[in-house]
Each structure stands twice: as structure tokens, then as C-alpha cells.
Design a protein around this motif. Structure first.
Motif, mmCIF file in Angstrom:
data_model
loop_
_atom_site.group_PDB
_atom_site.id
_atom_site.type_symbol
_atom_site.label_atom_id
_atom_site.label_comp_id
_atom_site.label_asym_id
_atom_site.label_seq_id
_atom_site.Cartn_x
_atom_site.Cartn_y
_atom_site.Cartn_z
ATOM 1 N N ARG A 84 1.700 26.426 -24.207
ATOM 2 C CA ARG A 84 0.672 26.728 -23.329
ATOM 3 C C ARG A 84 0.496 28.182 -23.051
ATOM 4 N N HIS A 85 -0.647 29.023 -23.389
ATOM 5 C CA HIS A 85 -0.638 30.331 -23.619
ATOM 6 C C HIS A 85 -1.589 30.829 -22.615
ATOM 7 N N SER A 86 -1.497 31.555 -21.572
ATOM 8 C CA SER A 86 -2.463 31.964 -20.734
ATOM 9 C C SER A 86 -2.352 33.499 -20.380
ATOM 10 N N THR A 87 -3.560 33.987 -20.169
ATOM 11 C CA THR A 87 -3.491 35.413 -19.891
ATOM 12 C C THR A 87 -3.672 35.420 -18.222
ATOM 13 N N VAL A 88 -3.038 36.558 -17.760
ATOM 14 C CA VAL A 88 -3.165 36.623 -16.188
ATOM 15 C C VAL A 88 -3.545 38.156 -15.666
ATOM 16 N N THR A 89 -4.508 38.260 -14.597
ATOM 17 C CA THR A 89 -5.058 39.471 -14.078
ATOM 18 C C THR A 89 -4.153 40.437 -13.557
ATOM 19 N N SER A 90 -2.775 40.167 -13.272
ATOM 20 C CA SER A 90 -1.972 41.082 -12.578
ATOM 21 C C SER A 90 -1.538 42.082 -13.520
ATOM 22 N N GLY A 91 -0.906 43.136 -13.284
ATOM 23 C CA GLY A 91 -0.182 43.993 -13.979
ATOM 24 C C GLY A 91 1.065 43.372 -14.794
ATOM 25 N N HIS A 92 1.847 44.274 -15.365
ATOM 26 C CA HIS A 92 3.006 43.818 -16.208
ATOM 27 C C HIS A 92 4.070 43.194 -15.153
ATOM 28 N N PHE A 93 4.117 43.546 -14.212
ATOM 29 C CA PHE A 93 5.282 42.960 -12.942
ATOM 30 C C PHE A 93 4.588 41.789 -12.349
ATOM 31 N N MET A 94 4.260 40.612 -13.194
ATOM 32 C CA MET A 94 3.332 39.674 -12.536
ATOM 33 C C MET A 94 4.106 38.995 -11.665
ATOM 34 N N ALA A 95 5.639 38.858 -11.745
ATOM 35 C CA ALA A 95 6.308 37.951 -10.860
ATOM 36 C C ALA A 95 6.331 38.446 -9.324
ATOM 37 N N GLU A 96 6.037 40.055 -9.310
ATOM 38 C CA GLU A 96 6.011 40.598 -8.068
ATOM 39 C C GLU A 96 4.437 40.633 -7.752
ATOM 40 N N GLU A 97 3.747 40.726 -8.638
ATOM 41 C CA GLU A 97 2.354 41.013 -8.333
ATOM 42 C C GLU A 97 1.438 39.715 -7.629
ATOM 43 N N ALA A 98 1.905 38.722 -8.498
ATOM 44 C CA ALA A 98 1.298 37.356 -8.588
ATOM 45 C C ALA A 98 2.400 36.382 -8.443
ATOM 46 N N PRO A 99 3.211 36.254 -7.576
ATOM 47 C CA PRO A 99 4.330 35.362 -7.492
ATOM 48 C C PRO A 99 3.792 34.142 -7.278
ATOM 49 N N SER A 100 2.826 33.682 -6.430
ATOM 50 C CA SER A 100 2.238 32.017 -6.378
ATOM 51 C C SER A 100 1.955 31.629 -7.539
ATOM 52 N N GLU A 101 1.215 32.645 -8.273
ATOM 53 C CA GLU A 101 0.608 32.087 -9.540
ATOM 54 C C GLU A 101 1.715 31.855 -10.552
ATOM 55 N N ILE A 102 2.801 32.685 -10.701
ATOM 56 C CA ILE A 102 3.942 32.475 -11.626
ATOM 57 C C ILE A 102 4.736 31.371 -11.169
ATOM 58 N N ALA A 103 5.119 31.136 -9.899
ATOM 59 C CA ALA A 103 5.765 30.039 -9.491
ATOM 60 C C ALA A 103 5.077 28.484 -9.803
#
Length: 292
Positions: A264-283
Motif C-alpha cells: 500500500r503506497h500513499s503520498t502525504v502532505t507533510s514535509g520529510h520529517f513526517m513522524a514529527e510533522e504528522a504523527p497521528s497520520e503516521i501512527a
């Protein structure tokens, strides 16, 4: 005082001759190992780890050569190969009592995770890769003037000596540059965490360069051997990336499909540091992966 993962226990775990990893462990339940990227440490997972620890045993090491983990001298190309670093992770999990575990990695950690899943498929139950391509595909995708965004890859691919000297001459400027340009939300990395990253990188210039140098040599050889042999990832795989494939002229999802049978491949709207910029989405994405 260096920031820590609140509620996590810290320990040093021997994983190879003369090499121990600094690791934070928290929560209970099925194990999930989270591997950090560049120019970071395990602290990049602070939000995601706390979230997942409500249901899982979460294991957050500093990779060999990074953070507070050991930094062996680069004896040869294998010292910082992803194969060697993958063996570290399997040894770490086993030392903590886990023969099988889910694995998520960001950036450099995602390359280690990829190699771990290829070399140790019976150990890795699920794989998540955040904002990176497999090494072989990365070098194939970089071309022309668009490759300027990866100048650091070419700098650190050079033989020992010059890249280490250049970076050590202004380490905060070098590593801080990436913290600045790769983040869409500069507030996602607070001052104390940024300082911890810079402190850790300043003390690890030779090993960080060695890690990148391996990715221009022995890691490519290992990926090519797997491609030639038709080896693929058979566990459920989730890939989250920025939409930089379009900018660089390649189809990231297609490249990953060549490696993974259940992707499953998805694009996200955050920057490279996505675990810090979008942690809820990553979790959430990791939880969805673990449910497959």
C-alpha cells in the motif's frame, strides 16, 4: 538536558562484537521496532512511539553510528552496510525477547528496515517505509539537474577523508541545513530536540559519512543481487512518501511494487520529517499496516 522518550526505559544492548545500541523500550503487546532517519536519532519517533505504546511494545534504537549507540571505525565497506545494520536490529529484537517483530523506518532507517525484511523475512512480520526509495532505485532515479537535491548523497559517497573533513568543518551548518529545508513545519522539531540532533551528528561525522558511503557501494550490490535473484518482500508493506516522485520524474509506487507483493503506497502532505510533522497520520498508518 538531552530529551528522552517519556515513559520509556533506556538500556544499552550488545548486538555485535564491540557494538551496543542505545535503545528506548516502552509499552506492552506485540513488538514494533522504529528506526530513525538522518540527521536524527530515535527521538524523531517521540510522538508516534507514545501513541503506539498503548497497544504495542515499542522499541526505538539509535542506529549503529548514530545518537548514543556505538560508532565503530569504518574497517571496510561492510561496517556500515545496511546488511550489517539489519543484523544489528534482528540481534536487538532477539536480545529483548522477540524473534518476530513489525518494523518501521524513516529515511536511513527505512533503508535498514528494507534490508532487514529482505535478509530476515521470517523475523519481520510487517514493514513500513517512510519517505525513501530502495537504494538501487534511488540511484537510478537521480539524474540531471534534479539530482542537485541529493548533493549530500554524492558528497558522502566519496572515498574517506575529504567529505569527513568538509562536514566536520561546519557540522551544525551542514546538518542543520537539512533540518531546515526538509521540514514543511519548522515548529515540528522544537529547539531542544534540534539541539540534541545537532549534538549527536557533530559527534558522529565519520560514522554518518560511512553509512552514506556504503549506500553508494556495497548496498547497491546487495540490492542488485536481490533484484537479479527475483527476491521480493512477501510481508505486508506500507510506503508513505512525499510526492517528490513527480518532481524527479519517476513513479515511486511502481518502483516499490517491483519489490513488494502486498503493497500500500500513499503520498502525504507533510514535509520529510513526517513522524514529527504528522504523527497521528503516521501512527494510524502503522496501525492499519499491523491489522493486515
Amino acid at each position: 538536558m538531552t530529551p528522552v522518550l517519556t515513559g520509556f526505559d533506556y538500556r544499552r544492548v550488545p548486538v555485535a562484537d564491540g557494538v551496543s545500541l542505545n535503545v528506548a523500550v516502552g509499552g506492552t503487546g506485540s513488538p514494533v521496532v522504529l528506526l530513525h532517519g538522518f540527521p536524527q536519532t530515535h527521538l524523531m519517533w517521540r510522538h508516534v512511539a507514545a501513541d503506539l505504546a498503548s497497544e504495542h511494545t515499542v522499541i526505538c534504537p539509535d542506529l549503529r553510528g548514530y545518537g548514543a549507540s556505538d560508532k565503530p571505525a569504518e574497517a571496510d565497506s561492510a561496517t556500515y552496510s545496511k546488511r550489517t545494520m539489519a543484523a544489528d536490529i534482528v540481534a536487538l529484537a532477539r536480545a529483548l525477547g522477540h524473534e518476530r517483530f513489525a518494523l518501521a523506518g524513516h529515511d536511513r532507517g527505512a533503508l535498514v528496515a528494507f534490508r532487514t525484511a529482505l535478509d530476515h523475512p521470517r523475523a519481520v512480520t510487517h514493514l513500513a517505509s517512510l519517505d525513501v526509495l530502495p537504494t538501487l532505485d534511488m540511484w537510478d532515479a537521480m539524474h540531471g539537474t534534479s539530482a542537485a537535491v541529493g548533493f549530500h548523497l554524492y558528497l558522502m559517497a566519496q572515498p574517506p577523508g575529504l567529505p569527513e573533513q568538509m562536514i566536520a568543518g561546519a557540522p551544525d551548518a551542514f546538518f542543520g541545513y537539512f533540518l531546515d529545508i526538509w521540514a514543511n513545519d519548522p515548529d515540528a522539531v522544537p529547539a531542544d530536540v534540534r539541539a540534541a540532533y545537532l549534538d549527536a551528528c557533530r559527534a558522529a561525522v565519520p560514522s554518518i559519512v560511512a553509512d552514506y558511503r556504503a549506500s553508494a557501494g556495497i548496498d547497491v550490490e546487495h540490492d542488485q543481487a536481490d533484484r537479479d535473484a527475483g527476491n521480493r518482500l512477501t510481508m505486508p508493506v506500507t510506503v508513505l512518501q512525499q510526492d517528490w516522485g513527480a518532481a524527479l520524474g519517476f513513479d515511486a509506487a511502481a518502483l516499490w511494487r517491483a519489490w513488494a507483493t502486498d503493497l500500500r503506497h500513499s503520498t502525504v502532505t507533510s514535509g520529510h520529517f513526517m513522524a514529527e510533522e504528522a504523527p497521528s497520520e503516521i501512527a494510524t498508518a502503522i496501525r492499519d499496516l499491523l491489522a493486515r
